[in-house]
Every structure is written in structure tokens, then in C-alpha cells.
Enzyme design. Structure first.
Site, PDB file in Angstrom:
ATOM      1  CG  HIS A  17      -1.888  -1.038   1.380  1.00  0.00           C
ATOM      2  ND1 HIS A  17      -2.009  -1.819   2.492  1.00  0.00           N
ATOM      3  CD2 HIS A  17      -2.845  -1.482   0.529  1.00  0.00           C
ATOM      4  CE1 HIS A  17      -2.992  -2.692   2.334  1.00  0.00           C
ATOM      5  NE2 HIS A  17      -3.515  -2.514   1.142  1.00  0.00           N
ATOM      6  CE  LYS A  41     -14.006  -6.738   2.991  1.00  0.00           C
ATOM      7  NZ  LYS A  41     -12.790  -6.222   2.356  1.00  0.00           N
ATOM      8  NE  ARG A  90      -2.730  -7.276  -4.346  1.00  0.00           N
ATOM      9  CZ  ARG A  90      -3.533  -7.473  -3.320  1.00  0.00           C
ATOM     10  NH1 ARG A  90      -3.025  -7.824  -2.166  1.00  0.00           N
ATOM     11  NH2 ARG A  90      -4.826  -7.330  -3.440  1.00  0.00           N
ATOM     12  CB  SER A 129      -4.180  -6.609   4.587  1.00  0.00           C
ATOM     13  OG  SER A 129      -3.814  -5.340   4.116  1.00  0.00           O
TER      14      SER A 129
END
Ligand code: ADP
Length: 163
Positions: A17, A41, A90, A129
Site C-alpha cells: 500500500h 467485514k 498486483r 493484508s
């Protein structure tokens, strides 16, 4: 003034990040990095904690603002008058998901919110993460994944959870 928003969960912020943040901050006059407070979440860190971590690890960058938001990105972007969202890519696996979100945001905002993608620097392509949280929960070394300030917080939180 050219502004952009980099939205995400940042649970927690990683060097991947940070790489995107550093690069995006040189492209815009102001970069708003905003923590999505998604109640559906169950994050490891609260939105307030994630904001604090981001503030700490970006304190040397001048044109950054750290905020949090809940609800739709297009509504928040309109509220703060931002028309460009930054997202990181990514691998090809990110692409399909990100493409769908970008197109939805563009459509729902009536063309007011466009997305700019930055491809990850190769050394961070593997980082997420979730993997950081998993490694830390087993006591593994995450020093290559997150800044020391964040690493301390993860180990502390994992200890609280594991007892
Ligand atoms: P999400 O917003 O999907 O919950 P994150 O908070 O983990 O996920 O990520 C926010 C944004 O940062 C996403 O666009 C994601 O693709 C990107 N990102 C995450 N990790 C990296 C990395 N290692 N390198 C580049 N971009 C990344």
C-alpha cells in the site's frame, strides 16, 4: 488542484500500500487515503486504529490526508469533490475484480469518478493484508511486509486474540 482518493480496507497498511501511496502522491496535488469502514467485514483493527497507523507511516509525505468513510465510494468522493480513485494491481487475479468495481463506479457516478490503476512494484507483488495477518497470527516474521510501527500493533493484537 488535482486531487485523488486511494480507498481501501488497509487492515493493516502494508509496504505494498505504501508503495502505491508514495507513487500516487507524486502524481497529484493532494492524495486522500481513505479507510473503508465496512461493517459487514470483521477487521482486525477498527477504522480509527487503521487511520492512526496510516497517519503514522505517511507522516513524512506532505500532500496526504488520511480519512475514513462508510457507504459508497462514489458518494464519499462527491462529498469531498474528488474525481479520481487510485487502486493497486498486483496480479491478473486482482484485475477482474478491480475492473468490475471501476466500471460500476464510473457508471453509478455518471462518469464523475474514474479509476487510475498503479501496478505494484515487483518486490511487493506477493503482499496482502490477509497474508500478513495470517503469518502474524502464527508468530511468523512480518518485518518485510509492514513498517515497524504496524508490526508492533499486529503482534499485540494477535497476542490479545490468542491469549
Ligand atoms: P480492499 O480495498 O480490496 O479491501 P486492500 O485494503 O488490501 O483491499 O487494498 C486496497 C488497494 O490496494 C487495492 O486496490 C489493492 O489491490 C491494493 N493493494 C493491496 N496490496 C497491494 C500490494 N502489495 N501492491 C500494490 N497494491 C496493493
Amino acid at each position: 488542484m488535482k486531487k485523488a482518493i486511494y480507498p481501501g480496507s488497509f487492515d493493516p497498511v502494508t509496504y505494498g500500500h505504501l508503495d502505491v501511496i508514495h507513487r500516487a502522491s507524486t502524481m497529484f496535488d493532494e492524495l486522500v487515503v481513505s479507510v473503508l469502514n465496512n461493517k459487514a467485514k470483521s477487521p482486525l483493527f477498527s477504522a480509527e486504529e487503521r487511520v492512526k497507523m496510516l497517519q503514522e507511516v505517511t507522516k513524512d509525505i506532505g500532500n496526504i490526508k488520511i480519512t475514513s468513510f462508510s457507504g459508497l465510494l462514489i458518494d464519499y468522493a462527491k462529498e469531498i469533490d474528488v474525481h479520481i480513485a487510485i487502486r493497486g494491481l498486483r496480479a491478473i487475479t486482482d484485475f477482474e475484480y478491480e475492473l468490475q468495481i471501476a466500471q460500476t463506479n464510473r457508471k453509478l457516478s455518471g462518469g464523475e469518478l474514474d479509476t487510475v490503476f498503479l501496478t505494484t512494484s515487483l518486490e511487493y507483488a506477493y503482499l496482502s493484508s490477509s497474508s500478513v495477518k495470517e503469518i502474524a497470527s502464527f508468530g511468523g516474521d512480518v518485518s518485510q511486509c509492514v513498517p515497524p510501527f504496524v508490526m508492533e500493533k499486529i503482534y499485540k493484537r494477535c497476542q490479545e486474540i490468542n491469549g
